[in-house]
Design a protein around this motif. Structure first.
Motif, PDB file in Angstrom:
ATOM      1  N   ASP A  83       0.962  -1.271  -0.008  1.00  0.00           N
ATOM      2  CA  ASP A  83      -0.165  -0.066  -0.050  1.00  0.00           C
ATOM      3  C   ASP A  83       0.778   1.323  -0.103  1.00  0.00           C
ATOM      4  N   ALA A  84       2.182   1.175  -0.327  1.00  0.00           N
ATOM      5  CA  ALA A  84       3.023   2.380  -0.622  1.00  0.00           C
ATOM      6  C   ALA A  84       2.306   3.389  -1.493  1.00  0.00           C
ATOM      7  N   PRO A  85       2.896   4.552  -1.477  1.00  0.00           N
ATOM      8  CA  PRO A  85       2.426   5.494  -2.611  1.00  0.00           C
ATOM      9  C   PRO A  85       2.959   4.986  -4.069  1.00  0.00           C
ATOM     10  N   LEU A  86       2.353   4.924  -5.210  1.00  0.00           N
ATOM     11  CA  LEU A  86       3.040   4.887  -6.332  1.00  0.00           C
ATOM     12  C   LEU A  86       4.506   5.688  -6.698  1.00  0.00           C
ATOM     13  N   VAL A 181       2.077  17.817  -5.126  1.00  0.00           N
ATOM     14  CA  VAL A 181       1.961  16.620  -5.533  1.00  0.00           C
ATOM     15  C   VAL A 181       1.004  15.888  -4.826  1.00  0.00           C
ATOM     16  N   PRO A 182       0.216  15.068  -5.584  1.00  0.00           N
ATOM     17  CA  PRO A 182      -0.917  14.400  -5.109  1.00  0.00           C
ATOM     18  C   PRO A 182      -0.579  13.373  -4.230  1.00  0.00           C
ATOM     19  N   GLN A 183      -1.206  13.189  -3.322  1.00  0.00           N
ATOM     20  CA  GLN A 183      -1.140  12.203  -2.265  1.00  0.00           C
ATOM     21  C   GLN A 183      -1.110  10.686  -2.614  1.00  0.00           C
ATOM     22  N   GLY A 184      -0.235   9.802  -2.514  1.00  0.00           N
ATOM     23  CA  GLY A 184      -0.467   8.550  -2.817  1.00  0.00           C
ATOM     24  C   GLY A 184       0.495   8.068  -4.077  1.00  0.00           C
ATOM     25  N   VAL A 185       0.871   9.408  -4.641  1.00  0.00           N
ATOM     26  CA  VAL A 185       1.569   9.262  -6.018  1.00  0.00           C
ATOM     27  C   VAL A 185       3.042  10.222  -5.919  1.00  0.00           C
ATOM     28  N   ALA A 186       4.208   9.475  -5.914  1.00  0.00           N
ATOM     29  CA  ALA A 186       5.281  10.232  -5.833  1.00  0.00           C
ATOM     30  C   ALA A 186       5.936  10.439  -7.230  1.00  0.00           C
ATOM     31  N   ASN A 303      -6.676  11.617 -10.511  1.00  0.00           N
ATOM     32  CA  ASN A 303      -7.682  10.654 -10.465  1.00  0.00           C
ATOM     33  C   ASN A 303      -7.204   9.223  -9.838  1.00  0.00           C
ATOM     34  N   ILE A 304      -5.847   8.870 -10.359  1.00  0.00           N
ATOM     35  CA  ILE A 304      -4.915   7.956  -9.451  1.00  0.00           C
ATOM     36  C   ILE A 304      -4.887   8.094  -8.247  1.00  0.00           C
ATOM     37  N   SER A 305      -4.650   9.260  -7.630  1.00  0.00           N
ATOM     38  CA  SER A 305      -4.430   9.664  -6.407  1.00  0.00           C
ATOM     39  C   SER A 305      -5.826   9.126  -5.427  1.00  0.00           C
ATOM     40  N   GLU A 306      -6.902   9.606  -6.065  1.00  0.00           N
ATOM     41  CA  GLU A 306      -8.004   9.571  -5.162  1.00  0.00           C
ATOM     42  C   GLU A 306      -8.697   8.201  -5.449  1.00  0.00           C
ATOM     43  N   ASP A 307      -8.144   7.307  -6.260  1.00  0.00           N
ATOM     44  CA  ASP A 307      -8.787   5.840  -6.700  1.00  0.00           C
ATOM     45  C   ASP A 307      -8.193   4.839  -5.976  1.00  0.00           C
ATOM     46  N   ALA A 308      -8.237   4.558  -4.942  1.00  0.00           N
ATOM     47  CA  ALA A 308      -7.628   3.281  -4.293  1.00  0.00           C
ATOM     48  C   ALA A 308      -7.437   1.922  -5.064  1.00  0.00           C
ATOM     49  N   THR A 309      -8.638   1.771  -5.405  1.00  0.00           N
ATOM     50  CA  THR A 309      -8.667   0.470  -6.277  1.00  0.00           C
ATOM     51  C   THR A 309      -7.794   0.622  -7.586  1.00  0.00           C
ATOM     52  N   GLY A 310      -7.920   1.720  -8.238  1.00  0.00           N
ATOM     53  CA  GLY A 310      -7.011   1.897  -9.347  1.00  0.00           C
ATOM     54  C   GLY A 310      -5.584   1.887  -9.048  1.00  0.00           C
ATOM     55  N   ARG A 311      -5.285   2.424  -7.952  1.00  0.00           N
ATOM     56  CA  ARG A 311      -3.777   2.438  -7.754  1.00  0.00           C
ATOM     57  C   ARG A 311      -3.341   0.868  -7.373  1.00  0.00           C
ATOM     58  N   ALA A 312      -4.094   0.335  -6.935  1.00  0.00           N
ATOM     59  CA  ALA A 312      -3.907  -1.168  -6.552  1.00  0.00           C
ATOM     60  C   ALA A 312      -3.899  -1.771  -7.614  1.00  0.00           C
ATOM     61  N   GLU A 313      -4.627  -1.444  -8.811  1.00  0.00           N
ATOM     62  CA  GLU A 313      -4.626  -2.471  -9.980  1.00  0.00           C
ATOM     63  C   GLU A 313      -3.320  -2.132 -10.896  1.00  0.00           C
ATOM     64  N   ILE A 314      -2.837  -0.623 -10.581  1.00  0.00           N
ATOM     65  CA  ILE A 314      -1.707  -0.572 -11.045  1.00  0.00           C
ATOM     66  C   ILE A 314      -0.301  -1.296 -10.753  1.00  0.00           C
ATOM     67  N   GLY A 604      -3.894 -12.644  -8.923  1.00  0.00           N
ATOM     68  CA  GLY A 604      -5.024 -11.694  -9.132  1.00  0.00           C
ATOM     69  C   GLY A 604      -4.621 -10.533  -8.207  1.00  0.00           C
ATOM     70  N   LYS A 605      -5.799 -10.254  -7.473  1.00  0.00           N
ATOM     71  CA  LYS A 605      -5.884  -8.934  -6.727  1.00  0.00           C
ATOM     72  C   LYS A 605      -4.917  -9.184  -5.404  1.00  0.00           C
ATOM     73  N   LEU A 606      -3.890  -8.237  -5.174  1.00  0.00           N
ATOM     74  CA  LEU A 606      -2.913  -8.456  -4.154  1.00  0.00           C
ATOM     75  C   LEU A 606      -3.346  -8.064  -2.775  1.00  0.00           C
ATOM     76  N   GLY A 607      -4.624  -7.561  -2.711  1.00  0.00           N
ATOM     77  CA  GLY A 607      -5.089  -7.298  -1.350  1.00  0.00           C
ATOM     78  C   GLY A 607      -4.531  -5.877  -0.722  1.00  0.00           C
ATOM     79  N   THR A 608      -4.452  -4.749  -1.559  1.00  0.00           N
ATOM     80  CA  THR A 608      -4.094  -3.278  -0.785  1.00  0.00           C
ATOM     81  C   THR A 608      -5.167  -2.888  -0.336  1.00  0.00           C
ATOM     82  N   GLN A 609      -5.047  -2.008   0.647  1.00  0.00           N
ATOM     83  CA  GLN A 609      -6.149  -1.273   1.360  1.00  0.00           C
ATOM     84  C   GLN A 609      -6.697  -0.386   0.254  1.00  0.00           C
ATOM     85  N   GLY A 610      -8.172   0.133   0.873  1.00  0.00           N
ATOM     86  CA  GLY A 610      -8.641   1.185   0.182  1.00  0.00           C
ATOM     87  C   GLY A 610      -8.151   2.374   0.853  1.00  0.00           C
ATOM     88  N   GLY A 611      -8.557   3.614   0.391  1.00  0.00           N
ATOM     89  CA  GLY A 611      -8.375   4.856   0.702  1.00  0.00           C
ATOM     90  C   GLY A 611      -6.971   5.346   0.159  1.00  0.00           C
TER      91      GLY A 611
END
Length: 613
Positions: A83-86, A181-186, A303-314, A604-611
């Protein structure tokens, strides 16, 4: 102002969150198993050696080094903290405008841009202040020290922002916390992938290999260049999320160039890549692009920053693709290791064959009568005489025991001269054959690039300087063994003590002659001489010890000699074999790990957190 920090793993607060992010139960078990497997792979790669000069070996070494680096820089850190930032790495060709783009994304100069090449020498990582804990430690890119940088003062032009071009700090990473810089993306500004500087190119490759997603910057004039496409194809093989930023597009050419680039991306397996077009624009007095030129990119990152599911997919796509790529590289390395083993075995077999031939030739020389020529034969004849002794043998073999007893009533000639002649003759044979074997082995290795590299400038085509003396000492030791056999056998023949008046040394010499006196290698008159010698020696010993005992004694003496000869040859052979490095990796084990990685890379899904991360 820039200050240097020395982070440690223990100060990294994100590790606990990473474990929590994976969840409990099956998720944690899956993550633990994955990390354990990756640690095994890392151990194999860290100890992997490919010492022999073989076709493809240098490329395999590079593959192993890159795979190890990516494990440390990205794969293991990402698996440990899902769940670390991208980490979005901005990469591209020289002069593509990467630093200018990064400045535009945050809305003010933070990294230096200009005409000097290369501009970016020290990579700058921009992150949201609340994400600082993830990057101040050496969780990712552990080989790069951390330097904390402060935001550039207002109205500082981009030409003076960030690290100076002559900083030369290729082993450090500048960290800048910025609310823009958007949170969750460096965002990481990397050096040029085609820089004239080897260090720059290497660092750029290292940073791109540690990315969760790429912001790949190219221009309208250079989007078809070979170097960027090589990296893009690598991205396709790893299924990494890529955004292509087509920079400096002339007005009116946007659609034409974008369509052509889209077609190229489709052909190369990158149809899913996001494409952004940045039109050519005049920079303002601070060296900044108009904000609207990068607004679509900023919106995408937001959008990536705000979409936890999308980040997890990346994360899932990039991590799985990278692990699958690692699996493929491990398969390649397994073959390289097998090639090394096969080549090393062949070199070893070449040496062993050369010295095995020498052992065979020595065995023939010590069993076919060859040693009974020259000095040995002359000293033997002096020892036993050639007149009455042979006439007695030829006239009546049935009365042999009586006649030989009468012949040796007095003191026989000393046996020492025969022993000395045997030592000299046998030494010459062994040294000559060992030298021939060394020359043969040396020539075989020099005919092979791998063997030639192992030999270097050393000449192993002859025996070592101390070898003749070593051979002489072994022969004397063997002669001592033969005398011990005679003493042991004579102790059981007390009733025939009169025969022992011939002397232990004399009987020992006779046994040595019997060992050497098979006549297969002799011709002409020598057959008669050596043949008679053989019969004399054998009959004399049989008269004293009996036929079975003589056969046993001769076999034991021959075996003892062969063992000593083998030991002598082994010493010379080992000079070659010691240059063959012991195997550090097992091809089968690497193949097995590659198979397990292939399964891990298909999760498949790696089990990252939402938010937010």
């Amino acid at each position: 102002m820039i200050r240097l920090v020395n982070p440690t793993d223990s100060s990294y607060p994100g590790s606990d969150r990473a474990s929590h992010a994976a969840g409990n139960g099956a998720g944690a078990t899956q993550q633990d198993a994955a990390v354990e497997l990756l640690e095994q792979v890392r151990t194999e790669l860290a100890t992997l050696t490919l010492p022999l000069v073989l076709p493809g070996a240098e490329e395999a070494r590079t593959t192993a080094a890159n795979a190890l680096g990516q494990l440390d820089d990205y794969i293991l850190p990402r698996w440990r903290s899902l769940d670390a930032p991208l980490l979005a790495v901005v990469g591209g060709s020289t002069g593509a405008g990467k630093s200018t783009l990064v400045n535009a994304l945050v809305g003010h100069p933070v990294t230096r841009s200009g005409a000097i090449r290369p501009t970016t020498r020290q990579p700058i990582l921009l992150h949201h202040p609340q994400d600082a804990d993830w990057f101040t430690s050496n969780r990712v890119l552990p080989t790069l020290s951390r330097v904390h940088g402060e935001l550039v003062k207002a109205n500082t032009p981009a030409s003076r922002a960030g690290a100076a071009p002559d900083a030369g700090a290729m082993t450090s990473l500048v960290l800048v916390a910025d609310q823009a810089v958007p949170q969750g993306v460096a965002i990481l500004d990397a050096p040029d992938v085609d820089s004239i500087s080897d260090d720059n190119r290497q660092l750029a490759g290292q940073l791109l290999a540690a990315a969760d997603l790429w912001l790949f910057v190219t221009t309208a004039n250079r989007y078809a260049d070979a170097v960027p496409w090589k990296l893009l194809l690598d991205a396709a093989s790893r299924d990494i999320t890529v955004a292509i930023i087509l920079d400096r597009v002339p007005p009116g050419a946007e659609q034409e160039i974008a369509d052509d680039l889209h077609a190229m991306l489709n052909r190369e397996g990158l149809a899913g890549a996001q494409l952004f077009v940045v039109p050519e624009a005049t920079l303002n007095q601070l060296g900044m692009l108009p904000p609207e030129s990068v607004q679509p990119i900023n919106a995408w990152l937001a959008n990536i920053s705000e979409d936890a599911t999308g980040r997890a997919e990346i994360v899932r796509r990039t991590l799985n693709g990278t692990v699958r790529s690692l699996s493929e590289r491990l398969t390649v390395l397994a073959q390289a290791v097998q090639d090394q083993h096969d080549a090393g075995n062949q070199l070893g077999e070449d040496v062993q064959a050369a010295f095995a031939d020498a052992a065979t030739r020595i065995g023939q020389s010590t069993s076919d009568g060859t040693l009974l020529r020259g000095e040995v034969l002359a000293r033997w004849q002096d020892f036993v005489g050639t007149g009455e002794f042979f006439r007695a043998l030829e006239s009546n073999i049935g009365r042999f025991r009586d006649r030989i007893g009468a012949f040796f009533k007095g003191q026989p000639p000393p046996a020492v001269k025969v022993e000395s002649a045997i030592e000299t003759g046998l030494q010459a044979v062994i040294v000559d054959q060992a030298a021939r074997a060394a020359e043969d082995a040396d020539q075989r290795w020099r005919a092979d690039p791998a063997g030639r590299q192992l030999l270097g400038l050393d000449d192993l085509s002859g025996v070592t300087a101390d070898f003749p003396a070593e051979v002489a000492a072994e022969i004397r030791a063997w002669q001592g063994e033969v005398l011990a056999l005679i003493r042991s056998e004579g102790a059981a023949k007390r009733s025939q003590a009169r025969w022992l008046s011939f002397g232990v040394n004399g009987l020992g010499v006779i046994l040595m002659i019997v060992v050497f006196s098979f006549t297969g290698g002799l011709t002409g008159a020598e057959v008669g001489i050596a043949g008679g010698t053989a019969v004399v020696g054998q009959k004399l010993l049989e008269a004293i010890f009996g036929e079975d005992a003589v056969r046993r004694l001769a076999k034991e003496a021959k075996t003892a000699l062969e063992k000593r000869c083998a030991s002598l040859l082994d010493g010379q052979q080992q000079r070659f074999l010691d240059r063959l490095a012991p195997a550090q990796a097992d091809a089968k084990r690497l193949d097995e790990l590659a198979t397990r990685l292939g399964s891990l890379g298909s999760l498949g899904k790696l089990g990252t957190q939402g938010g937010k991360a």
